[in-house]
Design a protein around this motif. Structure first.
Motif, mmCIF file in Angstrom:
data_model
loop_
_atom_site.group_PDB
_atom_site.id
_atom_site.type_symbol
_atom_site.label_atom_id
_atom_site.label_comp_id
_atom_site.label_asym_id
_atom_site.label_seq_id
_atom_site.Cartn_x
_atom_site.Cartn_y
_atom_site.Cartn_z
ATOM 1 N N SER A 40 0.757 -1.218 -0.217
ATOM 2 C CA SER A 40 -0.058 0.001 -0.028
ATOM 3 C C SER A 40 1.018 1.287 -0.104
ATOM 4 O O SER A 40 0.425 2.210 -0.691
ATOM 5 C CB SER A 40 -0.875 -0.091 1.108
ATOM 6 O OG SER A 40 -1.810 -1.036 1.090
ATOM 7 N N GLU A 59 3.748 1.456 -1.091
ATOM 8 C CA GLU A 59 4.643 1.690 -2.515
ATOM 9 C C GLU A 59 3.640 2.153 -3.434
ATOM 10 O O GLU A 59 3.900 3.190 -4.382
ATOM 11 C CB GLU A 59 5.030 0.281 -2.780
ATOM 12 C CG GLU A 59 5.767 0.216 -3.949
ATOM 13 C CD GLU A 59 6.376 -1.310 -4.384
ATOM 14 O OE1 GLU A 59 7.057 -1.290 -5.722
ATOM 15 O OE2 GLU A 59 6.332 -2.034 -3.881
ATOM 16 N N LEU A 60 2.349 1.752 -3.317
ATOM 17 C CA LEU A 60 1.234 2.065 -4.405
ATOM 18 C C LEU A 60 0.872 3.624 -3.979
ATOM 19 O O LEU A 60 0.871 4.389 -5.180
ATOM 20 C CB LEU A 60 0.086 1.188 -4.055
ATOM 21 C CG LEU A 60 -1.306 1.510 -5.004
ATOM 22 C CD1 LEU A 60 -0.883 1.339 -6.480
ATOM 23 C CD2 LEU A 60 -2.453 0.799 -4.662
ATOM 24 N N LEU A 61 1.002 4.009 -2.844
ATOM 25 C CA LEU A 61 0.712 5.394 -2.519
ATOM 26 C C LEU A 61 2.012 6.370 -3.029
ATOM 27 O O LEU A 61 1.680 7.372 -3.623
ATOM 28 C CB LEU A 61 0.408 5.506 -1.117
ATOM 29 C CG LEU A 61 0.389 7.187 -0.584
ATOM 30 C CD1 LEU A 61 -0.756 7.836 -1.108
ATOM 31 C CD2 LEU A 61 0.387 7.150 1.227
ATOM 32 N N ASP A 62 3.165 5.587 -3.043
ATOM 33 C CA ASP A 62 4.256 6.568 -3.385
ATOM 34 C C ASP A 62 4.056 6.755 -4.873
ATOM 35 O O ASP A 62 4.384 7.646 -5.332
ATOM 36 C CB ASP A 62 5.652 5.956 -2.965
ATOM 37 C CG ASP A 62 5.789 6.013 -1.501
ATOM 38 O OD1 ASP A 62 5.415 6.999 -1.071
ATOM 39 O OD2 ASP A 62 6.518 5.153 -0.966
ATOM 40 N N ARG A 63 3.921 5.619 -5.446
ATOM 41 C CA ARG A 63 3.566 5.579 -7.155
ATOM 42 C C ARG A 63 2.656 6.815 -7.422
ATOM 43 O O ARG A 63 2.902 7.387 -8.587
ATOM 44 C CB ARG A 63 3.346 4.197 -7.627
ATOM 45 C CG ARG A 63 4.896 3.327 -7.632
ATOM 46 C CD ARG A 63 4.348 2.088 -8.663
ATOM 47 N NE ARG A 63 3.342 1.403 -8.560
ATOM 48 C CZ ARG A 63 2.951 0.416 -7.588
ATOM 49 N NH1 ARG A 63 4.315 -0.020 -7.110
ATOM 50 N NH2 ARG A 63 1.955 -0.206 -7.614
ATOM 51 N N GLY A 64 1.440 6.515 -6.687
ATOM 52 C CA GLY A 64 0.483 7.411 -7.254
ATOM 53 C C GLY A 64 0.823 8.870 -6.942
ATOM 54 O O GLY A 64 0.490 9.650 -7.707
ATOM 55 N N LEU A 65 1.531 9.347 -5.644
ATOM 56 C CA LEU A 65 2.150 10.672 -5.564
ATOM 57 C C LEU A 65 2.916 11.133 -6.614
ATOM 58 O O LEU A 65 2.988 12.065 -6.878
ATOM 59 C CB LEU A 65 2.640 10.752 -4.067
ATOM 60 C CG LEU A 65 1.646 10.524 -2.640
ATOM 61 C CD1 LEU A 65 2.559 10.525 -1.552
ATOM 62 C CD2 LEU A 65 0.505 11.447 -2.817
ATOM 63 N N GLU A 66 3.863 10.273 -7.015
ATOM 64 C CA GLU A 66 4.693 10.332 -8.087
ATOM 65 C C GLU A 66 4.051 10.867 -9.611
ATOM 66 O O GLU A 66 4.572 11.553 -10.105
ATOM 67 C CB GLU A 66 6.069 9.448 -8.084
ATOM 68 C CG GLU A 66 6.701 9.212 -6.981
ATOM 69 C CD GLU A 66 7.469 10.462 -6.577
ATOM 70 O OE1 GLU A 66 7.797 11.530 -7.294
ATOM 71 O OE2 GLU A 66 7.466 11.112 -5.451
ATOM 72 N N ALA A 67 3.046 10.136 -9.678
ATOM 73 C CA ALA A 67 2.196 10.355 -10.781
ATOM 74 C C ALA A 67 1.545 11.499 -10.929
ATOM 75 O O ALA A 67 1.032 11.946 -11.928
ATOM 76 C CB ALA A 67 1.319 8.883 -10.970
ATOM 77 N N MET A 68 0.989 12.220 -9.522
ATOM 78 C CA MET A 68 0.302 13.547 -9.529
ATOM 79 C C MET A 68 0.979 14.317 -10.341
ATOM 80 O O MET A 68 2.048 14.677 -10.586
ATOM 81 C CB MET A 68 0.213 13.778 -8.222
ATOM 82 C CG MET A 68 -0.717 12.979 -7.343
ATOM 83 S SD MET A 68 -0.846 13.356 -5.670
ATOM 84 C CE MET A 68 -1.549 15.096 -6.045
ATOM 85 N N ASN A 99 6.103 14.599 -2.725
ATOM 86 C CA ASN A 99 6.384 14.022 -4.167
ATOM 87 C C ASN A 99 7.561 14.720 -4.794
ATOM 88 O O ASN A 99 7.681 15.981 -4.470
ATOM 89 C CB ASN A 99 5.019 13.709 -4.937
ATOM 90 C CG ASN A 99 4.435 15.245 -5.127
ATOM 91 O OD1 ASN A 99 4.900 16.224 -4.959
ATOM 92 N ND2 ASN A 99 3.379 15.011 -6.097
#
Length: 429
Positions: free
Chosen positions: A305, A307-316, A333
């Motif tokens: 979770s 890691e997924l949150l970090d990827r989501g934040l970086e994709a913002m 991010n």
């Protein structure tokens, strides 16, 4: 299954044995540190007291020489004020007879001086405090030490100032500690291993009938615990530290069997109940296995979770900043650093939000002068007064415009989202 259970019990016992020895070594070093502090403080006080005797005895100086009775009175008053020694005397260097003493009995009988003690005092190239071998203190009948220092008075033959100190007054706190710990002893000794003082008292060692091994030089310098073989074949855990005075050190010793006494009791109990637990261990082990798997899965899910949150934040496309209830940075991010590049070396986990504002103020105003600090305080007041959500638009620098949305979380933290509005503003223009 029984062998596996025995192996697990053996591993646990080995671990607890190591922990028990580690705690025993820690206690050994703490006791040694206490003894070092006490010994250094006491020896320095004796040294300063003896070195100050010429000033103290000025009242006994007469135009035609020195008044012995006045000197006796001055030493008696000094002895009454002190709580660390039983007697103090000024001895003639050549004959060893007392010229002035604090106690009347010592003037008549003199002090029981160990052979060569006065010679050792006067043989030092630089006057310094010298410790005698262990003696019996006359006033109390207990073991103690004589501490001497050369003393030169104008118009007098060379003298030696000597104080008689009971052992219990040198290391009182250490004596209380070792009396409560099985097998622990602390020795004040010379570098050759000759004991001067032992807590708890050990007459055989003080009289030279029993010589314990000395710590190696490397261990003594490092103040670590070494393991050596004792006379009876048992392992001896030993540590030493040097005092402030040359050729005098403190050594703490404890037999390993004494340090492990409680562990041996535990070992007997474990062996006694081992068979009774064989039937229950299967259920307990299975339950523990299930719980461990669940915990591992929960941790893996939490890691996934995060890691997924970090990827989501970086994709913002917007900059993101999260602060806790104490207004300290928790997460951000890459877009945040791209949007505010001057924060790259400031932002990190745990950094107060104030530091981010101060970095922005320094960028905006060129330095943290009064106007910049007022700007920082104004932003902090607005942030503290926010209860739910607020939106504002900020001109950052050189026409750079962002839209800021801040929301207060239930735990008091604040989520901030920064949207780059520069292109929109230019289109409006």
């Amino acid at each position: 299954f029984g062998l596996a259970l025995l192996a697990a019990a053996a591993a646990l016992l080995a671990q607890t044995r190591a922990q028990t020895l580690a705690r025993a070594d820690e206690q050994l070093l703490r006791t040694l540190a206490t003894a070092e502090t006490e010994a250094n403080r006491a020896l320095m006080q004796f040294d300063l007291t003896l070195a100050a005797l010429p000033s103290l005895l000025k009242a006994a100086q007469r135009p035609d020489g020195w008044d012995a009775e006045a000197a006796n009175l001055a030493l008696a008053e000094l002895q009454e004020r002190q709580l660390l020694f039983a007697d103090i005397a000024l001895l003639d260097e050549s004959s060893g007879r007392p010229w002035a003493t604090a106690l009347r009995a010592t003037r008549r009988t003199g002090l029981d001086m160990p052979p060569g003690f006065i010679e050792r005092i006067r043989a030092l190239p630089v006057p310094a405090l010298t410790l005698s071998d262990a003696v019996v203190v006359r006033s109390s009948g207990e073991r103690g030490l004589l501490l001497g220092r050369p003393l030169d008075l104008p118009g007098m033959a060379p003298l030696v100032a000597v104080v008689e100190v009971p052992a219990v007054l040198l290391l009182p706190a250490t004596a209380a500690i070792v009396s409560s710990v099985q097998g622990l002893s602390v020795r004040l000794e010379r570098a050759d291993g000759q004991p001067l003082l032992i807590q708890p008292p050990d007459e055989a060692a003080l009289e030279g009938k029993l010589r314990l091994p000395a710590p190696s030089a490397s261990r003594a310098a490092a103040s670590e615990v070494a393991v050596q073989k004792a006379i009876d074949g048992d392992a001896l855990r030993i540590a030493s530290r040097a005092t402030l005075y040359p050729d005098v050190r403190l050594v703490a010793r404890r037999l390993q069997s004494d340090a492990l006494a409680a562990w041996y009791e535990t070992l007997r109990w474990v062996l006694a109940v081992e068979f009774l637990f064989l039937l229950l261990v299967g259920v307990v082990a299975r339950t523990a296995q299930v719980q461990w798997v669940r915990l591992t899965q929960a941790r893996q899910a939490a890691d996934a979770s995060a890691e997924l949150l970090d990827r989501g934040l970086e994709a913002m496309g917007d900059a993101f900043l999260l602060c806790d209830a104490n207004d300290r940075v928790v997460r951000w991010n890459a877009r945040y650093v791209q949007l505010f590049p001057w924060q790259a070396e400031v932002v990190s986990p745990g950094v107060p939000f104030r530091q981010l504002l101060e970095a922005g103020a320094a960028r905006r105003f060129g330095a943290l002068h009064s106007e910049a600090l007022a700007w920082v305080e104004d932003r902090l007041r607005a942030r503290d007064s926010m209860t739910t959500e607020r939106t504002q638009q900020q001109d950052v620098h050189s026409g750079f415009v962002v839209s800021l949305i801040e929301r207060r979380m239930p735990d008091g933290g604040i989520v901030s989202v920064y949207h780059d509005m520069t292109a929109n503003e230019r289109e409006l223009i």
